[in-house]
Design an enzyme around this catalytic site. Structure first.
Site, short mmCIF file in Angstrom:
data_model
loop_
_atom_site.label_atom_id
_atom_site.label_comp_id
_atom_site.label_asym_id
_atom_site.label_seq_id
_atom_site.Cartn_x
_atom_site.Cartn_y
_atom_site.Cartn_z
CG ASN A 87 -1.54 1.28 1.57
OD1 ASN A 87 -2.51 1.68 0.95
ND2 ASN A 87 -0.97 1.99 2.54
CB SER A 141 -4.01 5.19 -8.80
OG SER A 141 -4.85 6.32 -8.98
CE1 TYR A 155 0.18 8.06 -6.55
CE2 TYR A 155 -1.60 8.35 -8.13
CZ TYR A 155 -1.14 7.89 -6.91
OH TYR A 155 -2.00 7.24 -6.05
CB SER A 158 4.61 5.10 -10.28
OG SER A 158 3.50 5.62 -9.58
CE LYS A 159 -0.01 4.44 -6.80
NZ LYS A 159 0.30 3.54 -5.68
CB ILE A 188 -9.31 7.60 -1.05
CG1 ILE A 188 -9.48 6.49 -2.11
CG2 ILE A 188 -9.84 7.14 0.31
CD1 ILE A 188 -10.87 5.98 -2.32
P1 NAD Z 1 -1.08 8.45 2.82
O1 NAD Z 1 -0.13 9.50 2.38
O2 NAD Z 1 -2.17 8.80 3.77
O3 NAD Z 1 -0.27 7.20 3.42
C1 NAD Z 1 0.85 6.68 2.79
C2 NAD Z 1 1.78 6.10 3.84
O4 NAD Z 1 2.93 5.56 3.16
C3 NAD Z 1 2.32 7.15 4.83
O5 NAD Z 1 2.12 6.73 6.15
C4 NAD Z 1 3.80 7.26 4.49
O6 NAD Z 1 4.63 7.55 5.61
C5 NAD Z 1 4.08 5.86 3.94
N1 NAD Z 1 5.28 5.85 3.10
C6 NAD Z 1 5.66 6.78 2.17
N2 NAD Z 1 6.85 6.46 1.67
C7 NAD Z 1 7.24 5.30 2.27
C8 NAD Z 1 8.38 4.48 2.16
N3 NAD Z 1 9.38 4.80 1.34
N4 NAD Z 1 8.45 3.36 2.91
C9 NAD Z 1 7.46 3.03 3.76
N5 NAD Z 1 6.35 3.77 3.91
C10 NAD Z 1 6.23 4.90 3.18
O7 NAD Z 1 -1.68 7.84 1.48
P2 NAD Z 1 -3.03 7.05 1.12
O8 NAD Z 1 -3.94 7.97 0.43
O9 NAD Z 1 -3.52 6.24 2.27
O10 NAD Z 1 -2.44 6.10 -0.02
C11 NAD Z 1 -2.17 4.73 0.13
C12 NAD Z 1 -1.95 4.14 -1.25
O11 NAD Z 1 -3.12 4.35 -2.05
C13 NAD Z 1 -0.80 4.79 -2.02
O12 NAD Z 1 -0.12 3.78 -2.76
C14 NAD Z 1 -1.50 5.74 -2.97
O13 NAD Z 1 -0.75 6.01 -4.12
C15 NAD Z 1 -2.75 4.96 -3.28
N6 NAD Z 1 -3.88 5.74 -3.78
C16 NAD Z 1 -4.36 6.79 -3.08
C17 NAD Z 1 -5.46 7.49 -3.57
C18 NAD Z 1 -6.07 8.64 -2.84
O14 NAD Z 1 -6.87 9.34 -3.44
N7 NAD Z 1 -5.74 8.87 -1.58
C19 NAD Z 1 -6.03 7.10 -4.80
C20 NAD Z 1 -5.50 6.03 -5.49
C21 NAD Z 1 -4.42 5.33 -4.96
#
Ligand code: NAD
Length: 252
Positions: A87, A141, A155, A158-159, A188
């Protein structure tokens, strides 16, 4: 009885947003969880109140030695690994068009979102095989599936790589009873989106595209992850599943 009773999961990026919600929900469903994050303080908070069912590990997914430690923690503390939940991911606010995105943003985004996930597979999948099979859940994503007029090209690329890699994993390790699936969340409301959603114009342009009329919540995504982690999904392999309120189906 919980839907994940007896399962052991490693969840990366567990210090915030969807990773934190997933850790807490997996524990409620009966799983034991290794919750890993680069932010040690944040992930300690995630596991507080889980009565030792979730253990926090600080480390960086781009450092292979850290990833090996995440996986070892699962076998040392819980004796096995059944679910690898990749994640951890970042989105840099200055990541826009290929015309403007910097070298540094490309490197950091690909390192965390793709190489870090691959390291987790490198060390985690042998443990899933040892356990007789298991589930890899990769967070991609919706932006990997449709073009976007407000681009975030590093981004997005990458996805797209995450989806492609997921299919390769599904084919390689399916015969060993390890399935691999990608979840493609829509926008989200998590800390990752917080800064972007502060900008009213950026917020509105996204909201207007979502047929359900709201942004997603972490639990909307985690509900699908529970299915993919459980034995309910043992014939779901190589899929890229959207949880996006219909945004990718919206022509106009
Ligand atoms: P978030 O920023 O709330 O949480 C991400 C977590 O990853 C953080 O706690 C951060 O410290 C940790 N992190 C970052 N770099 C790291 C590393 N090198 N090693 C270990 N941990 C690391 O993000 P989120 O919105 O909960 O996103 C979670 C996943 O969902 C991500 O992969 C994101 O790309 C994907 N995503 C998010 C959305 C959205 O709209 N929020 C949409 C599609 C996909």
């Amino acid at each position: 009885m919980g839907r994940l009773e007896g399962k052991v999961a490693l969840i990366t990026g567990a210090g915030s947003g969807m990773g934190r919600a997933a850790t807490q929900r997996f524990v409620r469903e009966g799983a034991c969880v290794v919750a890993a994050d680069i932010n040690g303080e944040a992930v300690d908070q995630t596991v507080s109140g889980t009565d030792g069912k979730a253990v926090a590990v600080a480390g960086d997914v781009t450092k292979e030695a850290d990833v090996a430690r995440f996986v070892k923690t699962a076998s040392d503390r819980f004796g096995r690994l059944d679910v690898l939940y990749n994640n951890a991911g970042i989105f840099d606010e200055a990541d826009e068009s290929v015309l403007t995105t910097s070298d540094a943003i490309w490197d950091r985004t690909m390192a965390i979102n793709v190489k870090g996930l691959a390291f987790c597979c490198k060390h985690g999948i042998p443990e899933l095989i040892k356990a007789g099979g298991g589930s890899v859940i990769n967070i991609a994503s919706f932006v990997a599936l449709v073009g976007c007029t407000v681009p975030q090209d590093a981004y997005t690329a990458s996805k797209g790589a995450v989806i492609a890699l997921t299919k390769s994993l599904a084919v390689q390790f399916g015969p060993k009873h390890v399935r691999a699936n990608a979840i493609c969340p829509g926008p989200i409301e998590t800390p990752l989106m917080r800064d972007l959603l502060k900008d009213e114009a950026k917020k509105r342009v996204r909201l207007n595209r979502i047929p359900m009329g709201r942004f997603g919540q972490a639990d909307d995504v985690v509900s699908l992850a529970v299915f993919l982690a459980s034995d309910e999904s043992t014939w779901t392999n190589g899929a890229a599943l959207v949880v996006d309120g219909g945004i990718t189906s919206n022509y106009f």
